[in-house]
Design a protein around this motif. Structure first.
Motif, PDB file in Angstrom:
ATOM      1  N   GLU A 180      -8.922  -3.404  -2.177  1.00 49.26           N
ATOM      2  CA  GLU A 180      -9.221  -3.328  -0.743  1.00 49.26           C
ATOM      3  C   GLU A 180      -8.787  -1.998  -0.143  1.00 49.26           C
ATOM      4  O   GLU A 180      -9.470  -1.440   0.713  1.00 49.26           O
ATOM      5  CB  GLU A 180      -8.548  -4.493   0.009  1.00 49.26           C
ATOM      6  N   HIS A 181      -7.657  -1.464  -0.589  1.00 45.43           N
ATOM      7  CA  HIS A 181      -7.105  -0.240  -0.004  1.00 45.43           C
ATOM      8  C   HIS A 181      -7.428   1.015  -0.811  1.00 45.43           C
ATOM      9  O   HIS A 181      -6.776   2.051  -0.642  1.00 45.43           O
ATOM     10  CB  HIS A 181      -5.595  -0.403   0.201  1.00 45.43           C
ATOM     11  N   VAL A 202       0.837  -1.200   0.000  1.00 48.08           N
ATOM     12  CA  VAL A 202       0.000   0.000   0.000  1.00 48.08           C
ATOM     13  C   VAL A 202       0.875   1.254   0.000  1.00 48.08           C
ATOM     14  O   VAL A 202       0.650   2.190  -0.784  1.00 48.08           O
ATOM     15  CB  VAL A 202      -0.980  -0.012   1.189  1.00 48.08           C
ATOM     16  N   THR A 228      -5.494  -6.535  -3.327  1.00 50.67           N
ATOM     17  CA  THR A 228      -4.927  -5.592  -2.350  1.00 50.67           C
ATOM     18  C   THR A 228      -5.218  -4.157  -2.747  1.00 50.67           C
ATOM     19  O   THR A 228      -5.611  -3.332  -1.914  1.00 50.67           O
ATOM     20  CB  THR A 228      -3.407  -5.816  -2.218  1.00 50.67           C
TER      21      THR A 228
END
Length: 192
Positions: free
Chosen positions: A137-138, A109, A134
Motif C-alpha cells: 500500500e505504501h 512505514v 502495508t
C-alpha cells in the motif's frame, strides 16, 4: 540502499493462508501436497534466496513461527537464516529470542523506510500477510517473488488486499520449479 523483497508461497488463486496446515485452516496444508521433486527444487530456490539476503523483515506471528523452527536446524540454509539480522514489526513483542533480532515499534512505514536506508541489499519478507499489505500500500516494495502452487483453494487470506490505487507491476522473471511450481518475479513500475 536496501531493497524490500516479498517472497511468498501462494496458490493459483492468491491464497497465502496456512500453507503447512498448522493453523487449522480447513484448506491449509497445500504446501506439502506437491511432489518430492517440487519440494527439493523449491528448497534450492529458497536457500539461494536466503544466501543472497542481507536481512529478514517479518511480522510478529511469522517471526514466531520461524523462530520456533530454525534455531535448532543446521546446514547452509539454516546457518544463513540464523546469522542474518532479523527485524520484526510488532507492537507487542518485547524480547525476541532468535539471535540477531530487533523489534521495530512505532509507525511501520517510517520504521521500514529507515531500515531501507540502513541495510544495503535484499531485505526479504517471508509470509507476514498484514505487513505485506502495508508495504504494498505504501509503495515500499521493490520486488515480489511469488512461488505459485498448482491449487485453487477458493477461500483463505489472499496475498493482495485492497489498495488505495492501482499498483502496476512489470514481470521480470519466470521459471518452472520442479515439475509443478512456477516462480514469478515482479517489480513495481514507479512513476517517472
Amino acid at each position: 540502499m536496501g531493497k524490500i523483497v516479498i517472497s511468498e508461497n501462494v496458490s493459483l488463486d492468491g491464497v497465502i493462508q496456512d500453507p503447512t496446515g498448522e493453523e487449522g485452516f480447513s484448506r491449509g496444508g497445500w504446501f506439502g501436497q506437491v511432489g518430492d521433486k517440487d519440494r527439493e527444487a523449491w528448497a534450492k530456490v529458497e536457500r539461494d534466496e536466503a544466501l543472497g539476503a542481507e536481512a529478514l523483515l517479518l511480522g510478529r506471528r511469522s517471526y514466531e513461527w520461524f523462530a520456533a523452527r530454525w534455531p535448532s536446524r543446521t546446514g547452509e540454509w539454516a546457518d544463513r537464516l540464523n546469522r542474518l539480522p532479523k527485524y520484526v514489526v510488532s507492537s507487542t513483542l518485547e524480547d525476541p529470542d532468535w539471535n540477531n533480532s530487533t523489534v521495530l515499534k512505532g509507525d511501520v512505514v517510517n520504521e521500514v523506510s529507515k531500515l531501507k536506508q540502513r541495510v544495503n541489499g535484499d531485505i526479504v519478507v517471508y509470509a507476514s500477510g498484514q505487513l505485506v499489505h502495508t508495504l504494498i500500500e505504501h509503495d515500499l516494495v521493490n520486488e515480489l517473488r511469488l512461488m505459485i502452487y498448482p491449487f485453487v483453494l477458493g477461500a483463505g487470506k489472499r496475498l493482495f488486499g485492497e489498495t488505495s490505487h492501482k499498483k502496476p507491476m512489470r514481470l521480470v522473471d519466470t521459471r518452472t520449479v520442479g515439475d509443478g511450481l512456477a516462480s514469478l518475479t515482479y517489480q513495481p513500475i514507479r512513476d517517472a
